[in-house]
Design an enzyme around this catalytic site. Structure first.
Site, PDB file in Angstrom:
ATOM      1  N   TRP A 228      36.030  35.142  40.119  1.00  0.00           N
ATOM      2  CA  TRP A 228      36.696  35.075  38.813  1.00  0.00           C
ATOM      3  C   TRP A 228      36.341  33.797  38.077  1.00  0.00           C
ATOM      4  O   TRP A 228      36.160  33.798  36.853  1.00  0.00           O
ATOM      5  CB  TRP A 228      38.204  35.266  38.956  1.00  0.00           C
ATOM      6  CG  TRP A 228      38.526  36.674  39.377  1.00  0.00           C
ATOM      7  CD1 TRP A 228      39.101  37.063  40.548  1.00  0.00           C
ATOM      8  CD2 TRP A 228      38.242  37.891  38.661  1.00  0.00           C
ATOM      9  NE1 TRP A 228      39.195  38.439  40.590  1.00  0.00           N
ATOM     10  CE2 TRP A 228      38.679  38.965  39.448  1.00  0.00           C
ATOM     11  CE3 TRP A 228      37.657  38.167  37.419  1.00  0.00           C
ATOM     12  CZ2 TRP A 228      38.550  40.303  39.044  1.00  0.00           C
ATOM     13  CZ3 TRP A 228      37.527  39.503  37.010  1.00  0.00           C
ATOM     14  CH2 TRP A 228      37.973  40.544  37.820  1.00  0.00           C
TER      15      TRP A 228
ATOM     16  N   ASP B 137      43.950  30.209  35.299  1.00  0.00           N
ATOM     17  CA  ASP B 137      43.997  31.665  35.435  1.00  0.00           C
ATOM     18  C   ASP B 137      44.919  31.968  36.614  1.00  0.00           C
ATOM     19  O   ASP B 137      44.565  31.735  37.763  1.00  0.00           O
ATOM     20  CB  ASP B 137      42.579  32.197  35.688  1.00  0.00           C
ATOM     21  CG  ASP B 137      42.554  33.716  35.892  1.00  0.00           C
ATOM     22  OD1 ASP B 137      43.629  34.345  35.941  1.00  0.00           O
ATOM     23  OD2 ASP B 137      41.427  34.266  36.005  1.00  0.00           O
TER      24      ASP B 137
ATOM     25  N   LYS C 127      48.674  42.618  38.366  1.00  0.00           N
ATOM     26  CA  LYS C 127      48.785  42.189  39.751  1.00  0.00           C
ATOM     27  C   LYS C 127      50.246  41.910  40.119  1.00  0.00           C
ATOM     28  O   LYS C 127      50.796  42.560  40.981  1.00  0.00           O
ATOM     29  CB  LYS C 127      47.934  40.936  40.008  1.00  0.00           C
ATOM     30  CG  LYS C 127      46.479  41.217  40.327  1.00  0.00           C
ATOM     31  CD  LYS C 127      45.599  41.333  39.113  1.00  0.00           C
ATOM     32  CE  LYS C 127      44.163  41.688  39.451  1.00  0.00           C
ATOM     33  NZ  LYS C 127      43.187  40.855  38.741  1.00  0.00           N
TER      34      LYS C 127
HETATM   35  C1  LIG Z   1      42.058  40.656  38.095  1.00  0.00           C
HETATM   36  C2  LIG Z   1      41.698  39.268  37.692  1.00  0.00           C
HETATM   37  C3  LIG Z   1      41.018  39.001  36.504  1.00  0.00           C
HETATM   38  C4  LIG Z   1      40.574  40.095  35.555  1.00  0.00           C
HETATM   39  O1  LIG Z   1      41.685  40.695  35.020  1.00  0.00           O
HETATM   40  P1  LIG Z   1      41.563  41.838  33.896  1.00  0.00           P
HETATM   41  O2  LIG Z   1      42.978  41.911  33.425  1.00  0.00           O
HETATM   42  O3  LIG Z   1      41.081  43.071  34.577  1.00  0.00           O
HETATM   43  O4  LIG Z   1      40.630  41.378  32.859  1.00  0.00           O
HETATM   44  C5  LIG Z   1      40.751  37.692  36.184  1.00  0.00           C
HETATM   45  N1  LIG Z   1      41.111  36.688  36.987  1.00  0.00           N
HETATM   46  C6  LIG Z   1      41.767  36.901  38.152  1.00  0.00           C
HETATM   47  C7  LIG Z   1      42.149  35.739  39.014  1.00  0.00           C
HETATM   48  C8  LIG Z   1      42.069  38.202  38.542  1.00  0.00           C
HETATM   49  O5  LIG Z   1      42.717  38.428  39.691  1.00  0.00           O
END
Ligand SMILES: *Cc1c(COP(=O)(O)O)cnc(C)c1O
Length: 360
Positions: free
Chosen positions: A102, A172, A196
């Site tokens: 990521w 993030d 998530k």
């Molecule tokens: C799942 C995830 C993403 C991407 O998320 P989307 O909502 O599908 O764009 C980005 N960063 C992390 C840490 C993730 O777990």
């Protein structure tokens, strides 16, 4: 009821009590005679739902008054672009920590808008740890410092308090937001896709300090301008109303369960059940450095990868699904977000011990 234990990394399990409440309210929300899905986003019913969701999130995370909470779309992936567009603020470059898949995507996207200085990387060891801050090569003139607080694929989480002094810290938190208390005041911006640990896919939450708004790069789309979204209470256009409603129910449920300090206790206990199995085993292996073991995503490998399929099949037969690991790590991955009950984690631990006994 035939509910599985769903270990998916995302979209992930949601709390059963939230799903059941949503079911009760589905066709007639609070006597309004309509579903939340059918409401005008400018009507008083829906406005109260979104205002409650924001107030509850602020309370849960103790978000200071000088931060805006935005309910957006496009996922965390769109934030990979929105962050540099909004936060470069005329500066030449931003600092990024590279801890996995990521981080790499965030770095790649940021390069479209400015310079990227990678302060440290754990690629040398297949992203199995997070480099300690003492090793980072920070640029004092950076527009911001970006970290991926929890690498969902690698299962690498940053627990250390990060100090970037005057440079805003951007995180993030897609896969660990709401898993434990975080000191929001230490961050310039936090973002997370909802699917998530918050609610359904289609909602993205951004928490941003007010003084960082209003200096977007030329050509920034209106929808990606945090200041415009903030001024319009995330209603510049139609927000993802149903996702915000479900997220709001999750926030209320978390408050009723004692908030994020209580969630941290439960999450630590859940993770310990699996890490104890891994540590006691000569058959299963955790690739992640001890100090960065994620509380939310736990990758592990089997000594003999030829047994992977059999392990997954046996898990499925016991009502445990989505345990296959990401191809970059291999093996298995158990995602155990807030909504995964301790019973599910215990069932997996018991199955792992049984599997080892018969196959090792
Ligand atoms: C799942 C995830 C993403 C991407 O998320 P989307 O909502 O599908 O764009 C980005 N960063 C992390 C840490 C993730 O777990």
């Amino acid at each position: 009821m035939d509910r599985v234990f769903n270990f998916s990394a995302g979209p992930a399990a949601l709390p059963l009590d939230v799903l059941q409440l949503a079911q009760q309210e589905l066709v007639n929300w609070h006597g309004s005679g309509m579903s939340v899905m059918e409401m005008s986003h400018r009507g008083k019913e829906y406005m109260s739902i979104q205002a409650d969701a924001e107030a509850d999130l602020r309370e849960l995370m103790s978000i200071p008054a000088n931060y805006k909470v935005l309910f957006l779309q496009g996922g965390a992936s769109l934030q990979f672009a929105a962050v540099p567009m909004n936060l470069l603020r005329g500066k030449a470059s931003a600092d990024y920590l590279n801890t996995g898949e990521w981080s790499k995507k965030a770095i790649k996207e940021a390069k479209k808008y400015g310079g990227v200085n990678v302060v440290a990387s754990s690629e040398d060891k297949n992203f199995s740890y997070a480099p300690a801050q003492s090793t980072w090569k920070l640029d004092p003139n950076a527009a911001y410092v970006h970290i991926t607080q929890n690498e969902t694929i690698g299962g690498v989480e940053i627990f250390d308090a990060i100090d970037t002094s005057a440079v805003p810290l951007v995180s993030d938190m897609s896969s660990n937001i709401l898993s434990r208390p975080m000191d929001v005041s230490k961050y310039g911006l936090i973002y997370a896709g909802a699917q998530k640990n918050i609610g359904p896919a289609g909602l993205t939450i951004v928490i941003v300090r007010e003084d960082l708004l209003g200096q977007t790069v030329a050509g920034t789309p209106t929808m990606l301008d945090y200041k415009i979204q903030a001024e319009n209470d995330s209603m510049y256009n139609t927000p993802p109303t149903y996702g915000i409603y479900i997220a709001g129910l999750v926030f209320k449920m978390l408050k009723a369960k004692g908030g994020l300090a209580a969630m941290e206790q439960v999450n630590r206990a859940k993770a310990k059940i699996l890490y104890d199995v891994l540590d006691a085993s000569s058959f299963f292996h955790s690739p992640v450095a001890l100090e960065n073991r994620s509380l939310m995503n736990i990758p592990f490998t089997l000594k003999n990868a030829d047994l992977d399929e059999e392990f997954l099949k046996g898990a499925k037969a016991r009502g445990m699904i989505q345990l296959k690991g990401h191809r970059s790590v291999g093996g298995m991955r158990a995602s155990i977000y807030n909504a995964m009950p301790v019973e599910g984690v215990q069932a997996l631990a018991d199955y792992m011990k049984e599997f080892e006994k018969t196959k090792a």
